[in-house]
Motif scaffolding. Structure first.
Motif: not given
Length: 218
Positions: A83-88, A148-150, A154-157
């Protein structure tokens, strides 16, 4: 070609119908109480169709969680690993609005407003998720979802920290992520709802709380 597209759309519509049926029954009957047979009956499909699509009940739970977070009308299937969280995060309709907000305060409001809607969908699943942890495979799906929630917080912060005003003085990005994870959860939302709070009141409360805890004054 047109028939292939139509078939794909029909397959996606069936998948979403099964996921919605599973969500409804997991919320109502719990993870153990909601049987594959009952889910199939509610979705209007045969039991083998569910097993062919999801393979296991725990994998279906993973789809249900993903759909509750992303939105049932936008859910397709779990993203491929790794998973690439920035993309998700871009799967959310509101993510570009959040990124474009001119200040950290305005960005936080976008996040809380849409994030609270996510919590509203996930909160009824909380009892089922707690029970599901007793099953090794389902428990791993629940733990992965929490990880993944964490990551998403982290992306939001990171976005909030880079905007004018930014975070409170002395508050690191790591600590801000910890605060967001602890305070902005489906469990906290469900607790307030069970106390009789409306969705609107919950949203306003989270906005005020997180602004105070995360953002620089003014």
């Amino acid at each position: 070609m047109p028939s292939t597209v139509t078939r794909a759309e029909r397959t996606l519509a069936t998948r979403r119908r099964m996921v919605q049926a599973a969500y409804d029954l997991f919320c109502r009957d719990g993870y153990l109480g909601a049987t594959i047979s009952a889910i199939a009956d509610r979705a209007g499909v045969a039991v083998p169709t569910i097993y062919y699509t999801f393979h296991t009940k725990s994998a279906l739970l993973g789809d249900v969680l993903g759909a509750a977070i992303i939105g049932f009308d936008r859910w397709r299937e779990p993203p491929p690993e790794p998973i690439v969280m920035a993309e998700v995060m871009g799967w959310h309709r509101w993510w570009s609005e959040f990124q474009a907000a001119p200040t950290s305060e305005m960005a936080l409001w976008v996040f809380v407003r849409h994030g609270a809607a996510i919590l509203q969908r996930v909160a009824p699943l909380v009892p089922a998720l707690h029970v599901a942890t007793g099953d090794p495979e389902a428990g791993q799906i629940v733990r992965t979802s929490e990880e993944r929630r964490v990551e998403s917080y982290r992306e939001v912060v990171n976005v909030l920290a880079d905007k004018p005003a930014g975070l409170r003085e002395g508050l690191t990005r790591a600590s801000a992520t910890d605060v967001l994870v602890a305070l902005f959860s489906a469990e906290a939302y469900q607790c307030l709802v069970l106390r009789g709070w409306s969705h609107r009141r919950c949203t306003a409360f989270f906005a005020e709380l997180l602004s105070t805890q995360l953002l620089a004054p003014g």
